[in-house]
Design an enzyme around this catalytic site. Structure first.
Site, PDB file in Angstrom:
ATOM      1  N   PHE A 158      81.848  22.599  14.903  1.00  0.00           N
ATOM      2  CA  PHE A 158      81.656  21.816  13.675  1.00  0.00           C
ATOM      3  C   PHE A 158      80.521  22.350  12.792  1.00  0.00           C
ATOM      4  CE2 PHE A 158      83.893  17.565  15.028  1.00  0.00           C
ATOM      5  CZ  PHE A 158      85.116  18.211  14.941  1.00  0.00           C
ATOM      6  N   ARG A 159      79.896  23.475  13.235  1.00  0.00           N
ATOM      7  CA  ARG A 159      79.030  24.290  12.366  1.00  0.00           C
ATOM      8  C   ARG A 159      77.683  23.685  11.993  1.00  0.00           C
ATOM      9  NH1 ARG A 159      81.654  28.565  13.919  1.00  0.00           N
ATOM     10  NH2 ARG A 159      83.657  28.971  12.936  1.00  0.00           N
ATOM     11  N   ASP A 172      90.032  24.482  19.415  1.00  0.00           N
ATOM     12  CA  ASP A 172      89.077  25.536  19.056  1.00  0.00           C
ATOM     13  C   ASP A 172      88.873  25.554  17.535  1.00  0.00           C
ATOM     14  OD1 ASP A 172      87.261  27.606  19.276  1.00  0.00           O
ATOM     15  OD2 ASP A 172      88.760  29.176  19.550  1.00  0.00           O
TER      16      ASP A 172
END
Length: 446
Positions: free
Chosen positions: A64-65, A311
Protein backbone atom coordinates in the site's frame (compact mmCIF):
# COMPACT_ATOMS: atom_id res chain seq x y z
CA UNK A 1 -25.17 1.99 20.34
CA UNK A 2 -23.85 0.17 17.24
CA UNK A 3 -26.37 -0.52 14.49
CA UNK A 4 -27.94 -3.94 13.96
CA UNK A 5 -28.46 -5.40 10.50
CA UNK A 6 -30.45 -8.35 9.29
CA UNK A 7 -29.40 -9.79 5.94
CA UNK A 8 -32.34 -11.78 4.56
CA UNK A 9 -32.59 -14.49 1.87
CA UNK A 10 -28.88 -14.70 1.10
CA UNK A 11 -27.01 -17.60 -0.49
CA UNK A 12 -24.57 -18.01 2.40
CA UNK A 13 -21.20 -19.50 1.41
CA UNK A 14 -19.24 -20.99 4.31
CA UNK A 15 -17.09 -24.06 4.96
CA UNK A 16 -17.75 -25.80 1.68
CA UNK A 17 -21.53 -25.33 1.65
CA UNK A 18 -23.96 -22.87 0.12
CA UNK A 19 -27.30 -22.52 1.92
CA UNK A 20 -30.16 -20.04 1.85
CA UNK A 21 -30.61 -18.13 5.06
CA UNK A 22 -30.50 -15.00 7.16
CA UNK A 23 -27.65 -13.42 9.14
CA UNK A 24 -28.12 -11.07 12.08
CA UNK A 25 -25.34 -8.61 12.87
CA UNK A 26 -25.31 -6.98 16.31
CA UNK A 27 -22.53 -4.48 16.94
CA UNK A 28 -19.27 -5.90 15.57
CA UNK A 29 -20.37 -9.52 15.69
CA UNK A 30 -22.38 -12.08 13.74
CA UNK A 31 -25.05 -12.76 16.36
CA UNK A 32 -27.19 -15.36 14.61
CA UNK A 33 -27.35 -17.44 11.43
CA UNK A 34 -30.60 -19.25 10.61
CA UNK A 35 -32.88 -20.16 7.73
CA UNK A 36 -35.38 -17.57 8.95
CA UNK A 37 -34.85 -14.69 11.39
CA UNK A 38 -37.74 -12.35 12.21
CA UNK A 39 -36.65 -8.70 12.25
CA UNK A 40 -37.16 -6.56 15.35
CA UNK A 41 -37.96 -2.83 15.15
CA UNK A 42 -34.42 -1.59 15.72
CA UNK A 43 -32.76 -3.60 12.95
CA UNK A 44 -31.96 -2.49 9.39
CA UNK A 45 -33.06 -5.18 6.93
CA UNK A 46 -31.13 -5.85 3.72
CA UNK A 47 -32.84 -8.14 1.23
CA UNK A 48 -30.13 -10.27 -0.38
CA UNK A 49 -32.39 -12.30 -2.67
CA UNK A 50 -30.26 -13.85 -5.44
CA UNK A 51 -26.98 -12.66 -3.89
CA UNK A 52 -24.10 -14.57 -2.36
CA UNK A 53 -23.05 -13.69 1.19
CA UNK A 54 -19.37 -14.49 1.62
CA UNK A 55 -16.77 -13.86 4.33
CA UNK A 56 -14.62 -10.86 3.36
CA UNK A 57 -11.37 -11.76 1.64
CA UNK A 58 -8.25 -11.73 3.81
CA UNK A 59 -5.54 -10.62 1.37
CA UNK A 60 -2.23 -11.89 2.72
CA UNK A 61 -0.03 -9.85 0.39
CA UNK A 62 -0.42 -6.18 -0.51
CA UNK A 63 1.85 -3.17 -1.01
CA UNK A 64 0.00 0.00 0.00
CA UNK A 65 3.12 2.20 -0.38
CA UNK A 66 2.92 4.10 2.90
CA UNK A 67 5.16 5.56 4.24
CA UNK A 68 7.46 7.02 1.64
CA UNK A 69 5.89 6.15 -1.71
CA UNK A 70 2.55 7.87 -1.30
CA UNK A 71 2.56 9.45 -4.76
CA UNK A 72 1.51 5.94 -5.94
CA UNK A 73 -0.87 4.93 -3.15
CA UNK A 74 -1.52 5.16 0.57
CA UNK A 75 -3.23 3.03 3.19
CA UNK A 76 -6.40 5.15 3.03
CA UNK A 77 -6.89 5.06 -0.75
CA UNK A 78 -5.99 1.42 -1.24
CA UNK A 79 -7.97 0.10 1.75
CA UNK A 80 -10.98 1.97 0.36
CA UNK A 81 -10.51 0.24 -3.01
CA UNK A 82 -10.11 -3.04 -1.12
CA UNK A 83 -13.44 -2.82 0.71
CA UNK A 84 -15.17 -1.90 -2.56
CA UNK A 85 -13.60 -5.10 -3.87
CA UNK A 86 -14.77 -7.30 -1.00
CA UNK A 87 -11.44 -7.43 0.84
CA UNK A 88 -12.06 -6.76 4.54
CA UNK A 89 -8.56 -7.49 5.93
CA UNK A 90 -5.09 -7.13 4.46
CA UNK A 91 -1.51 -7.97 5.36
CA UNK A 92 0.92 -5.40 4.01
CA UNK A 93 4.56 -5.87 3.04
CA UNK A 94 7.64 -4.22 4.59
CA UNK A 95 9.22 -2.67 1.47
CA UNK A 96 8.07 0.90 2.08
CA UNK A 97 10.37 3.90 2.70
CA UNK A 98 11.75 3.49 5.27
CA UNK A 99 11.46 -0.28 5.22
CA UNK A 100 9.77 -1.96 8.18
CA UNK A 101 12.96 -3.64 9.41
CA UNK A 102 12.91 -2.43 13.03
CA UNK A 103 10.11 -2.84 15.57
CA UNK A 104 9.78 0.93 15.82
CA UNK A 105 9.35 1.40 12.06
CA UNK A 106 6.87 -1.48 11.99
CA UNK A 107 4.77 0.14 14.74
CA UNK A 108 4.82 3.44 12.81
CA UNK A 109 2.88 1.69 10.03
CA UNK A 110 0.34 0.28 12.49
CA UNK A 111 -0.11 3.80 13.83
CA UNK A 112 -0.84 5.20 10.34
CA UNK A 113 -3.30 2.38 9.62
CA UNK A 114 -5.16 2.88 12.90
CA UNK A 115 -6.08 6.38 11.70
CA UNK A 116 -6.60 5.80 7.97
CA UNK A 117 -7.40 2.17 7.08
CA UNK A 118 -11.00 1.33 6.16
CA UNK A 119 -10.19 -2.40 6.25
CA UNK A 120 -8.66 -4.47 9.04
CA UNK A 121 -4.89 -4.55 8.82
CA UNK A 122 -1.65 -6.18 9.72
CA UNK A 123 1.93 -5.76 8.52
CA UNK A 124 4.89 -8.05 8.05
CA UNK A 125 8.29 -7.46 9.56
CA UNK A 126 11.06 -7.35 6.94
CA UNK A 127 14.09 -9.57 7.38
CA UNK A 128 17.47 -8.40 6.06
CA UNK A 129 21.04 -9.73 6.12
CA UNK A 130 21.68 -8.00 9.46
CA UNK A 131 18.55 -7.53 11.58
CA UNK A 132 18.03 -10.95 13.21
CA UNK A 133 17.97 -9.51 16.72
CA UNK A 134 15.16 -7.08 15.79
CA UNK A 135 13.32 -9.78 13.86
CA UNK A 136 13.20 -12.02 16.94
CA UNK A 137 11.40 -9.29 18.94
CA UNK A 138 8.35 -9.55 16.61
CA UNK A 139 5.19 -10.25 18.57
CA UNK A 140 3.35 -13.26 17.05
CA UNK A 141 0.04 -12.22 18.63
CA UNK A 142 -0.32 -8.91 16.79
CA UNK A 143 2.02 -9.10 13.78
CA UNK A 144 1.18 -11.32 10.80
CA UNK A 145 4.65 -12.69 10.11
CA UNK A 146 8.12 -12.24 8.65
CA UNK A 147 8.78 -11.39 4.99
CA UNK A 148 12.01 -12.28 3.19
CA UNK A 149 12.92 -11.29 -0.35
CA UNK A 150 15.12 -13.98 -1.91
CA UNK A 151 15.19 -12.06 -5.20
CA UNK A 152 15.98 -8.35 -5.57
CA UNK A 153 12.44 -7.34 -6.40
CA UNK A 154 12.85 -4.63 -3.81
CA UNK A 155 16.30 -3.13 -3.62
CA UNK A 156 18.32 -3.67 -0.49
CA UNK A 157 15.88 -6.03 1.22
CA UNK A 158 17.46 -8.93 -0.66
CA UNK A 159 18.53 -11.62 1.84
CA UNK A 160 21.35 -13.38 0.04
CA UNK A 161 23.60 -14.49 2.90
CA UNK A 162 22.97 -18.23 3.25
CA UNK A 163 24.25 -18.35 6.81
CA UNK A 164 21.85 -15.55 7.83
CA UNK A 165 19.01 -17.26 6.03
CA UNK A 166 19.57 -20.50 7.90
CA UNK A 167 19.78 -18.59 11.18
CA UNK A 168 16.43 -16.85 10.52
CA UNK A 169 14.78 -20.14 9.53
CA UNK A 170 16.14 -21.84 12.68
CA UNK A 171 15.34 -19.04 15.13
CA UNK A 172 11.66 -18.16 14.71
CA UNK A 173 8.37 -20.05 14.99
CA UNK A 174 6.57 -17.31 13.09
CA UNK A 175 5.43 -17.75 9.50
CA UNK A 176 8.25 -16.82 7.13
CA UNK A 177 6.78 -15.64 3.82
CA UNK A 178 9.18 -15.59 0.90
CA UNK A 179 9.50 -14.04 -2.54
CA UNK A 180 11.50 -16.66 -4.46
CA UNK A 181 13.46 -15.78 -7.58
CA UNK A 182 17.14 -16.58 -8.01
CA UNK A 183 19.05 -13.31 -8.24
CA UNK A 184 22.06 -14.57 -10.22
CA UNK A 185 19.90 -16.23 -12.87
CA UNK A 186 17.94 -13.00 -13.39
CA UNK A 187 21.12 -10.89 -13.60
CA UNK A 188 22.64 -13.23 -16.20
CA UNK A 189 19.45 -13.25 -18.28
CA UNK A 190 19.08 -9.46 -18.07
CA UNK A 191 22.66 -8.96 -19.23
CA UNK A 192 22.04 -11.15 -22.30
CA UNK A 193 18.96 -9.19 -23.37
CA UNK A 194 20.55 -5.82 -22.57
CA UNK A 195 23.45 -6.71 -24.85
CA UNK A 196 20.94 -7.12 -27.67
CA UNK A 197 18.33 -4.41 -26.92
CA UNK A 198 19.87 -1.98 -24.44
CA UNK A 199 17.32 -0.77 -21.87
CA UNK A 200 14.38 -1.04 -24.26
CA UNK A 201 13.94 -4.81 -24.03
CA UNK A 202 10.53 -5.91 -25.40
CA UNK A 203 8.39 -6.70 -22.34
CA UNK A 204 7.42 -10.09 -23.78
CA UNK A 205 10.89 -11.28 -22.72
CA UNK A 206 10.12 -10.56 -19.04
CA UNK A 207 9.15 -14.21 -18.32
CA UNK A 208 12.32 -15.39 -20.04
CA UNK A 209 14.48 -13.01 -18.00
CA UNK A 210 12.67 -13.81 -14.74
CA UNK A 211 12.43 -17.41 -15.85
CA UNK A 212 10.95 -20.66 -14.63
CA UNK A 213 14.48 -21.68 -13.68
CA UNK A 214 14.96 -18.52 -11.55
CA UNK A 215 11.74 -19.29 -9.67
CA UNK A 216 12.34 -23.00 -9.20
CA UNK A 217 15.96 -22.64 -8.09
CA UNK A 218 14.96 -20.22 -5.36
CA UNK A 219 11.74 -21.84 -4.14
CA UNK A 220 13.21 -25.35 -4.06
CA UNK A 221 16.15 -24.05 -2.03
CA UNK A 222 13.85 -22.24 0.44
CA UNK A 223 11.74 -25.38 0.86
CA UNK A 224 14.83 -27.54 1.39
CA UNK A 225 15.98 -25.12 4.11
CA UNK A 226 12.53 -25.14 5.75
CA UNK A 227 12.56 -28.95 5.85
CA UNK A 228 16.06 -28.96 7.31
CA UNK A 229 15.30 -26.37 10.03
CA UNK A 230 11.60 -27.13 10.69
CA UNK A 231 10.68 -23.52 9.85
CA UNK A 232 7.10 -22.54 9.04
CA UNK A 233 7.39 -21.41 5.41
CA UNK A 234 4.79 -19.75 3.16
CA UNK A 235 5.81 -19.31 -0.49
CA UNK A 236 4.29 -16.24 -2.11
CA UNK A 237 3.02 -15.70 -5.68
CA UNK A 238 3.93 -18.97 -7.39
CA UNK A 239 4.03 -18.68 -11.16
CA UNK A 240 5.35 -21.89 -12.76
CA UNK A 241 4.14 -25.42 -13.46
CA UNK A 242 7.49 -26.81 -12.35
CA UNK A 243 7.19 -25.43 -8.82
CA UNK A 244 3.93 -27.30 -8.26
CA UNK A 245 5.85 -30.53 -7.60
CA UNK A 246 7.29 -28.91 -4.45
CA UNK A 247 3.96 -28.82 -2.59
CA UNK A 248 1.72 -31.47 -1.08
CA UNK A 249 -2.02 -32.02 -0.65
CA UNK A 250 -2.09 -35.27 1.34
CA UNK A 251 -2.45 -33.56 4.73
CA UNK A 252 -4.84 -30.82 5.91
CA UNK A 253 -3.72 -27.19 5.82
CA UNK A 254 -3.49 -27.03 9.62
CA UNK A 255 -0.75 -29.71 9.56
CA UNK A 256 1.32 -28.22 6.73
CA UNK A 257 4.65 -26.61 7.64
CA UNK A 258 5.14 -25.45 4.03
CA UNK A 259 2.27 -23.64 2.31
CA UNK A 260 1.72 -21.98 -1.04
CA UNK A 261 0.01 -18.92 -2.48
CA UNK A 262 -1.04 -17.93 -5.99
CA UNK A 263 -2.04 -14.45 -7.13
CA UNK A 264 -4.94 -13.31 -9.29
CA UNK A 265 -2.73 -12.11 -12.15
CA UNK A 266 -0.98 -15.47 -12.54
CA UNK A 267 -4.40 -17.16 -12.69
CA UNK A 268 -5.78 -14.66 -15.21
CA UNK A 269 -3.09 -13.49 -17.66
CA UNK A 270 -0.50 -15.34 -19.79
CA UNK A 271 2.53 -14.31 -21.83
CA UNK A 272 0.17 -13.91 -24.81
CA UNK A 273 -1.18 -10.75 -23.09
CA UNK A 274 2.13 -8.82 -23.10
CA UNK A 275 1.60 -7.57 -26.66
CA UNK A 276 -1.63 -5.84 -25.67
CA UNK A 277 -1.01 -4.95 -22.01
CA UNK A 278 2.76 -4.28 -22.04
CA UNK A 279 4.30 -3.19 -18.74
CA UNK A 280 0.82 -2.99 -17.16
CA UNK A 281 1.16 -6.74 -16.58
CA UNK A 282 4.85 -6.63 -15.72
CA UNK A 283 5.02 -8.35 -12.33
CA UNK A 284 7.73 -10.14 -10.38
CA UNK A 285 7.55 -13.10 -10.66
CA UNK A 286 6.51 -12.73 -14.29
CA UNK A 287 3.23 -13.83 -15.81
CA UNK A 288 4.29 -16.92 -17.76
CA UNK A 289 2.81 -19.42 -20.24
CA UNK A 290 -0.72 -20.79 -20.68
CA UNK A 291 0.68 -24.14 -19.53
CA UNK A 292 1.97 -22.55 -16.32
CA UNK A 293 -1.42 -20.93 -15.72
CA UNK A 294 -3.18 -24.27 -16.27
CA UNK A 295 -0.86 -25.98 -13.76
CA UNK A 296 -1.51 -23.23 -11.17
CA UNK A 297 -5.27 -23.75 -11.50
CA UNK A 298 -4.86 -27.52 -11.15
CA UNK A 299 -2.72 -27.14 -8.02
CA UNK A 300 -5.15 -24.61 -6.56
CA UNK A 301 -8.11 -26.94 -7.12
CA UNK A 302 -6.35 -30.04 -5.72
CA UNK A 303 -5.06 -28.13 -2.66
CA UNK A 304 -1.33 -28.07 -3.32
CA UNK A 305 -1.86 -24.28 -3.40
CA UNK A 306 -3.56 -23.04 -0.23
CA UNK A 307 -4.28 -19.33 -0.69
CA UNK A 308 -5.26 -16.79 -3.36
CA UNK A 309 -3.91 -13.24 -2.86
CA UNK A 310 -3.43 -10.10 -4.94
CA UNK A 311 0.14 -8.84 -4.44
CA UNK A 312 -1.51 -5.44 -5.06
CA UNK A 313 1.45 -3.20 -5.96
CA UNK A 314 0.50 0.10 -7.61
CA UNK A 315 2.77 2.33 -9.70
CA UNK A 316 1.85 5.47 -11.62
CA UNK A 317 1.13 5.28 -15.35
CA UNK A 318 4.10 7.57 -15.86
CA UNK A 319 6.40 5.08 -14.10
CA UNK A 320 4.92 2.17 -16.04
CA UNK A 321 5.52 4.04 -19.33
CA UNK A 322 9.31 3.79 -18.91
CA UNK A 323 11.46 1.44 -20.98
CA UNK A 324 11.65 -2.16 -19.77
CA UNK A 325 14.61 -1.89 -17.39
CA UNK A 326 13.20 1.25 -15.74
CA UNK A 327 9.47 0.33 -15.67
CA UNK A 328 8.70 -1.00 -12.20
CA UNK A 329 7.01 -4.36 -11.69
CA UNK A 330 3.62 -4.65 -10.03
CA UNK A 331 0.04 -3.53 -10.55
CA UNK A 332 -3.10 -2.63 -8.59
CA UNK A 333 -5.59 -5.46 -7.96
CA UNK A 334 -7.54 -5.22 -4.67
CA UNK A 335 -10.69 -3.70 -6.19
CA UNK A 336 -11.11 -6.40 -8.82
CA UNK A 337 -9.69 -9.63 -7.37
CA UNK A 338 -12.85 -11.11 -5.84
CA UNK A 339 -14.94 -10.20 -8.88
CA UNK A 340 -12.35 -11.74 -11.23
CA UNK A 341 -12.68 -14.99 -9.26
CA UNK A 342 -16.47 -14.83 -9.54
CA UNK A 343 -15.99 -14.62 -13.32
CA UNK A 344 -14.14 -17.95 -13.09
CA UNK A 345 -17.03 -19.35 -11.01
CA UNK A 346 -19.40 -18.36 -13.82
CA UNK A 347 -17.10 -20.04 -16.36
CA UNK A 348 -17.16 -23.26 -14.30
CA UNK A 349 -13.41 -23.16 -13.59
CA UNK A 350 -13.83 -23.07 -9.79
CA UNK A 351 -16.74 -23.34 -7.35
CA UNK A 352 -17.86 -20.43 -5.18
CA UNK A 353 -17.14 -22.61 -2.12
CA UNK A 354 -13.54 -23.11 -3.26
CA UNK A 355 -13.09 -19.38 -3.89
CA UNK A 356 -14.18 -18.65 -0.32
CA UNK A 357 -11.92 -21.39 1.04
CA UNK A 358 -8.85 -20.02 -0.73
CA UNK A 359 -9.40 -16.29 -0.19
CA UNK A 360 -11.04 -16.23 3.27
CA UNK A 361 -10.97 -19.48 5.26
CA UNK A 362 -7.42 -20.55 4.43
CA UNK A 363 -5.64 -17.22 5.05
CA UNK A 364 -7.47 -17.13 8.41
CA UNK A 365 -6.31 -20.66 9.25
CA UNK A 366 -2.81 -20.25 7.89
CA UNK A 367 -2.07 -17.03 9.79
CA UNK A 368 -4.31 -18.05 12.74
CA UNK A 369 -6.29 -14.82 12.40
CA UNK A 370 -8.56 -14.42 15.40
CA UNK A 371 -12.34 -14.66 14.71
CA UNK A 372 -12.31 -13.72 11.03
CA UNK A 373 -12.50 -15.41 7.65
CA UNK A 374 -15.72 -17.37 8.30
CA UNK A 375 -19.45 -16.68 8.58
CA UNK A 376 -19.89 -18.00 12.11
CA UNK A 377 -21.82 -16.87 15.15
CA UNK A 378 -19.51 -14.99 17.51
CA UNK A 379 -17.10 -14.02 14.73
CA UNK A 380 -16.50 -10.45 13.56
CA UNK A 381 -19.03 -9.46 10.90
CA UNK A 382 -16.56 -9.06 8.02
CA UNK A 383 -18.95 -10.06 5.27
CA UNK A 384 -19.66 -9.20 1.65
CA UNK A 385 -22.69 -9.40 -0.62
CA UNK A 386 -22.04 -10.29 -4.25
CA UNK A 387 -24.67 -9.94 -6.97
CA UNK A 388 -23.74 -12.63 -9.53
CA UNK A 389 -25.90 -11.13 -12.28
CA UNK A 390 -24.94 -7.48 -12.44
CA UNK A 391 -22.54 -6.81 -15.28
CA UNK A 392 -20.24 -3.82 -15.57
CA UNK A 393 -17.05 -2.84 -17.35
CA UNK A 394 -13.82 -1.80 -15.63
CA UNK A 395 -12.97 1.71 -16.84
CA UNK A 396 -10.76 4.59 -15.71
CA UNK A 397 -13.75 6.43 -14.22
CA UNK A 398 -14.69 3.58 -11.86
CA UNK A 399 -11.17 2.65 -10.73
CA UNK A 400 -10.59 3.67 -7.10
CA UNK A 401 -6.82 3.18 -6.83
CA UNK A 402 -4.77 6.31 -6.29
CA UNK A 403 -2.68 5.41 -9.37
CA UNK A 404 -5.87 5.67 -11.44
CA UNK A 405 -5.58 2.59 -13.65
CA UNK A 406 -6.18 -1.17 -13.63
CA UNK A 407 -4.77 -4.07 -15.67
CA UNK A 408 -8.43 -5.17 -16.00
CA UNK A 409 -9.55 -2.02 -17.86
CA UNK A 410 -11.88 -2.96 -20.71
CA UNK A 411 -12.83 -6.24 -18.99
CA UNK A 412 -16.54 -6.88 -18.56
CA UNK A 413 -17.39 -8.62 -15.28
CA UNK A 414 -20.78 -10.22 -14.71
CA UNK A 415 -20.79 -9.94 -10.89
CA UNK A 416 -20.72 -6.91 -8.64
CA UNK A 417 -20.00 -6.36 -4.96
CA UNK A 418 -22.95 -4.48 -3.47
CA UNK A 419 -22.27 -4.38 0.29
CA UNK A 420 -19.16 -4.78 2.45
CA UNK A 421 -19.34 -4.98 6.24
CA UNK A 422 -16.17 -4.54 8.32
CA UNK A 423 -16.55 -5.34 12.03
CA UNK A 424 -20.33 -5.09 11.65
CA UNK A 425 -20.18 -1.61 10.10
CA UNK A 426 -21.65 -1.20 6.61
CA UNK A 427 -18.54 0.36 5.06
CA UNK A 428 -19.56 0.07 1.40
CA UNK A 429 -23.10 0.18 0.05
CA UNK A 430 -23.58 0.19 -3.73
CA UNK A 431 -20.85 2.74 -4.39
CA UNK A 432 -21.27 4.77 -1.18
CA UNK A 433 -18.59 4.60 1.52
CA UNK A 434 -18.79 5.11 5.26
CA UNK A 435 -15.65 7.18 5.85
CA UNK A 436 -16.28 7.81 9.55
CA UNK A 437 -15.18 4.41 10.82
CA UNK A 438 -11.82 2.66 10.55
CA UNK A 439 -10.76 -0.99 10.54
CA UNK A 440 -9.04 -2.84 13.39
CA UNK A 441 -5.60 -4.31 13.90
CA UNK A 442 -5.71 -8.04 13.26
CA UNK A 443 -4.92 -10.31 16.18
CA UNK A 444 -3.59 -13.85 15.89
CA UNK A 445 -4.37 -16.93 18.01
CA UNK A 446 -0.80 -18.06 18.50
Amino acid sequence: MAASYLIKNAKIVNENTVFNGDVLIEGEIIAKIATEITPTNDVTVIDAEGKYLIPGMIDDQVHFREPGLTHKANIGTESKAAIAGGITSFIEMPNTVPQATTQELLEDKFEIASKTSYANYSFMFGGTNDNLEELLKTNPKNVAGIKLFLGSSTGNMLVDNEEVLEKIFSSTDMIISVHCEDEQTIRNNTAKFKAEYGDDIPVKYHPIIRSEEACYLSSSKAIELAKKTGARLHVFHLSTAKEMELFRNDIPLEEKKITAEVCIHHLWFTDADYDKKGTHIKWNPAVKTANDRKALWEALLDDRIDVIATDHAPHTLEEKANVYTKAPSGGPLVQHAVIALFEKVKEGVISVEKVVEKMSHNPAKLFQVSKRGFIKEGYFADIVLVDPSSSWEVAKDNVLYKCGWSPFEGEEFSSKITHTFVNGVLMYDNGTFNEEVKGKRLLFDR
